[in-house]
Design a protein around this motif. Structure first.
Motif, short mmCIF file in Angstrom:
data_model
loop_
_atom_site.label_atom_id
_atom_site.label_comp_id
_atom_site.label_asym_id
_atom_site.label_seq_id
_atom_site.Cartn_x
_atom_site.Cartn_y
_atom_site.Cartn_z
N LEU A 1 0.83 -1.21 0.00
CA LEU A 1 0.00 0.00 0.00
C LEU A 1 0.86 1.26 0.00
O LEU A 1 0.56 2.23 -0.71
CB LEU A 1 -0.92 -0.01 1.23
CG LEU A 1 -2.01 -1.09 1.24
CD1 LEU A 1 -2.79 -1.05 2.54
CD2 LEU A 1 -2.95 -0.90 0.05
N GLY A 2 1.94 1.24 0.80
CA GLY A 2 2.81 2.40 0.82
C GLY A 2 3.51 2.63 -0.50
O GLY A 2 3.60 3.77 -0.98
N PHE A 3 4.01 1.55 -1.12
CA PHE A 3 4.70 1.69 -2.40
C PHE A 3 3.76 2.22 -3.48
O PHE A 3 4.11 3.16 -4.23
CB PHE A 3 5.26 0.32 -2.81
CG PHE A 3 5.92 0.32 -4.16
CD1 PHE A 3 7.21 0.80 -4.32
CD2 PHE A 3 5.25 -0.17 -5.27
CE1 PHE A 3 7.82 0.80 -5.56
CE2 PHE A 3 5.85 -0.17 -6.52
CZ PHE A 3 7.14 0.32 -6.67
N LEU A 4 2.56 1.65 -3.59
CA LEU A 4 1.61 2.10 -4.60
C LEU A 4 1.18 3.54 -4.35
O LEU A 4 1.02 4.32 -5.31
CB LEU A 4 0.39 1.17 -4.62
CG LEU A 4 0.66 -0.27 -5.07
CD1 LEU A 4 -0.59 -1.12 -4.91
CD2 LEU A 4 1.13 -0.29 -6.52
N SER A 5 0.99 3.92 -3.10
CA SER A 5 0.58 5.29 -2.78
C SER A 5 1.67 6.29 -3.16
O SER A 5 1.40 7.32 -3.80
CB SER A 5 0.25 5.42 -1.29
OG SER A 5 -0.78 4.53 -0.93
N ILE A 6 2.90 5.98 -2.79
CA ILE A 6 4.00 6.91 -3.06
C ILE A 6 4.23 7.05 -4.56
O ILE A 6 4.34 8.17 -5.09
CB ILE A 6 5.29 6.43 -2.35
CG1 ILE A 6 5.11 6.50 -0.84
CG2 ILE A 6 6.49 7.27 -2.78
CD1 ILE A 6 6.23 5.83 -0.07
N VAL A 7 4.28 5.91 -5.28
CA VAL A 7 4.53 5.97 -6.72
C VAL A 7 3.36 6.62 -7.45
O VAL A 7 3.54 7.43 -8.37
CB VAL A 7 4.81 4.55 -7.26
CG1 VAL A 7 4.91 4.58 -8.78
CG2 VAL A 7 6.09 4.01 -6.66
N GLY A 8 2.12 6.29 -7.04
CA GLY A 8 0.94 6.87 -7.71
C GLY A 8 0.88 8.38 -7.56
O GLY A 8 0.74 9.12 -8.55
N VAL A 9 1.03 8.87 -6.32
CA VAL A 9 1.00 10.32 -6.09
C VAL A 9 2.21 10.98 -6.74
O VAL A 9 2.12 12.07 -7.32
CB VAL A 9 0.97 10.61 -4.57
CG1 VAL A 9 1.05 12.12 -4.32
CG2 VAL A 9 -0.30 10.04 -3.96
N GLY A 10 3.34 10.29 -6.68
CA GLY A 10 4.54 10.85 -7.30
C GLY A 10 4.42 11.01 -8.80
O GLY A 10 4.88 12.01 -9.37
N LEU A 11 3.76 10.07 -9.49
CA LEU A 11 3.57 10.18 -10.95
C LEU A 11 2.66 11.36 -11.29
O LEU A 11 2.89 12.05 -12.29
CB LEU A 11 2.99 8.87 -11.48
CG LEU A 11 3.96 7.69 -11.62
CD1 LEU A 11 3.22 6.43 -12.04
CD2 LEU A 11 5.06 8.02 -12.63
N VAL A 12 1.65 11.57 -10.47
CA VAL A 12 0.75 12.70 -10.73
C VAL A 12 1.51 14.02 -10.62
O VAL A 12 1.40 14.91 -11.48
CB VAL A 12 -0.44 12.66 -9.76
CG1 VAL A 12 -1.28 13.94 -9.90
CG2 VAL A 12 -1.30 11.44 -10.02
N ILE A 13 2.30 14.15 -9.52
CA ILE A 13 3.05 15.39 -9.33
C ILE A 13 4.14 15.52 -10.39
O ILE A 13 4.41 16.62 -10.90
CB ILE A 13 3.64 15.42 -7.91
CG1 ILE A 13 2.50 15.43 -6.88
CG2 ILE A 13 4.56 16.61 -7.72
CD1 ILE A 13 2.97 15.38 -5.45
N ARG A 14 4.75 14.39 -10.78
CA ARG A 14 5.79 14.44 -11.81
C ARG A 14 5.23 14.88 -13.16
O ARG A 14 5.89 15.60 -13.93
CB ARG A 14 6.44 13.05 -11.92
CG ARG A 14 7.36 12.85 -13.12
CD ARG A 14 8.56 13.80 -13.12
NE ARG A 14 9.42 13.56 -14.24
CZ ARG A 14 9.20 13.96 -15.49
NH1 ARG A 14 8.09 14.65 -15.77
NH2 ARG A 14 10.07 13.72 -16.45
#
Length: 502
Positions: A352-365
């Motif tokens: 859950l932590g990995f998917l949350s970080i990568v998902g939010v990070g892709l949006v901001i990126r």
């Protein structure tokens, strides 16, 4: 064409050396192949009591040491107000208490922890054979008894058994001899007259939970060449099935007390079970053997290496899945670092932590890509963003009472930032399908690496057998030499195989 012979020779050398080191640890240090094994430790406490005369007092107690079947792993004493030293006298270890002034009843305690150890072997020196001198009447009775015993025996051990049978008879000669010495001393004197080395030893029957026990006299009889010995009970009652531990085996006084009277010693016994790691650490703490293991380091370094030594397992999983299976991952060894983070959290929280970080990070990126920033500035912004996301998730999980969520701080922030950057570029160049394929492959490899690294057997082997690292190295080299088709590519050739079958 370059010869592959040196390569295969190097691989074979690594395998042989790694397996040899593992066998050395198993045989020399008795480290088991499987985790969770327990060893029996007998904790024996001697209670010394005496009445002090009011002046200086000294108490000297014979104490046990490593012997056949048992290894001394710890010893301690409780003696408030007394000075305590450990010494040796007449080849026997002793605990010596001293005090300047003592009044009234005194109680001193000594504890020895003996590890049940089938590998413990100690060569005991046979005692000197001393032929006793007796009055003529006593000597005549002893020789008569000895002649009858010799007629029924063939070696020192059978001779001892015959003597014990003779002493149990209520004959006149036997009663005369028992007036001069105890049965144990009498047996030793009779054996001495036959040039058989023997001595009186004091042993205790090991039974869990026993209190206020006393030592029992046994006769230790050696073979003709002195390489073997046996213990014989002089008591007519049947021997106990419990194992015996020799407390004093040099025929010296058990307890010497000066400055006191009415002295005595009683024993209490407790059986404990400890892990193999703890037992072996205590056993080999002062060993001169070459200890090729991490457990020779301080505890802080041991904790560090316990995690580091698991990395080759994750690396081997990645090599197998990428070279043999053909899975695509985002980054070469990023899944291994993610798997290490999963170990610190747990699999559910980690996913859950990995998917949350990568998902939010892709949006901001994706928003940062519209700003046309330079690469260094963009990566730096992504790193700061990842740190912010981890901080927010830790705060939210803490407020919700989910303490496991706070451990997502173990995720490698720099690696996650580069993963987000790489996936974002891949999205722009190859499309979302390739992102899902590589991202899913990375996550699958990380989960499989986590399952391998979190296995109790694998953690036991990597921590206790450093030779396993050489075996893993040789295996990785062999897989790196593979140039055939990946398993995932076999689907492409299935129509060709079907055509050939037709």
């Amino acid at each position: 064409m370059v010869s592959r012979r040196p390569f295969y020779i190097a691989v074979i050398v690594l395998y042989v050396l790694g397996i040899a080191l593992m066998l050395y640890r198993h045989i020399a240090f008795e480290v088991p192949w499987l985790p969770g094994e327990l060893r029996d430790v007998w904790s024996l406490e001697a209670k010394v009591e005496f009445d002090a005369d009011g002046g200086p007092a000294t108490a000297s107690l014979a104490i046990p040491s490593t012997q056949n079947g048992y290894t001394l792993i710890d010893q301690a004493a409780a003696s408030p107000g007394y000075g305590l030293t450990f010494g040796s006298k007449d080849n026997a270890n002793r605990a010596i208490w001293t005090i300047r002034e003592a009044h009234g009843h005194q109680e001193l305690y000594f504890r020895a922890d003996m590890l049940s150890d089938p590998y413990a072997k100690v060569m005991l020196t046979p005692p000197e054979v001393v032929k006793p001198l007796f009055k003529e009447a006593v000597e005549t009775a002893m020789r008569q008894l000895l002649d009858e015993a010799k007629a029924e025996s063939a070696d020192p051990f059978s001779l001892t058994q015959a003597i014990l049978r003779q002493l149990q008879d209520k004959q006149l000669n036997v009663e005369l001899l028992k007036e001069h010495k105890t049965p144990a001393e009498l047996v030793v004197d009779l054996l001495g007259m036959s040039n058989v080395p023997a001595r009186v030893v004091r042993a205790i029957s090991l039974e869990d939970g026993r209190r206020r026990q006393s030592l029992t006299n046994y006769v230790q009889v050696f073979s003709a060449d002195g390489s073997q010995y046996r213990l014989f009970s002089v008591e007519p009652k049947p021997s106990s099935a419990n194992p015996l531990l020799m407390w004093e085996y040099q025929s010296v006084p058990l307890l010497d007390v000066t400055g006191g009277s009415n002295s005595r010693v009683t024993f209490s016994i407790i059986k404990k079970q400890v892990s193999v790691a703890r037992a072996l650490s205590a056993k080999f703490q002062n060993t001169e053997l070459l200890n090729l293991s991490v457990d020779a380091l301080p505890l802080e370094e041991q904790a560090l290496f316990k995690g580091i030594l698991l990395l080759p397992i994750g690396v081997m999983v990645v090599v197998f899945l990428r070279i043999i299976v053909g899975l695509k991952t985002s980054g070469t060894f990023m899944p291994v670092l993610i798997a290490v983070a999963f170990i610190q959290t747990n699999l559910t929280v980690g996913l859950l932590g990995f998917l949350s970080i990568v998902g939010v990070g892709l949006v901001i990126r994706s928003y940062l890509s519209r700003l046309n920033l330079l690469l260094v500035a963009r990566i730096s912004a992504v790193i700061i963003t990842v740190i912010g996301i981890i901080g927010v998730l830790s705060f939210l999980t803490y407020k919700l009472g989910l303490t496991q969520g706070m451990k997502i701080t173990f995720f490698p922030m720099i690696i996650l930032s580069w993963t987000i950057e790489r996936m974002s570029i891949l999205w722009e160049e190859e499309g979302p399908k390739e992102v899902v394929k590589q991202g899913g492959g990375s996550l699958l490899v990380a989960v499989l690496a986590y399952l391998a690294m979190d296995n109790g057997l694998i953690q036991h082997l990597t921590f206790n057998f450093l030779g396993l690292q050489l075996v893993l190295m040789a295996t990785v080299l062999l897989m790196g030499n593979y140039t055939g088709y990946r398993l995932s590519e076999l689907k492409r050739f299935k129509p060709l195989v079907d055509e050939l079958k037709k």
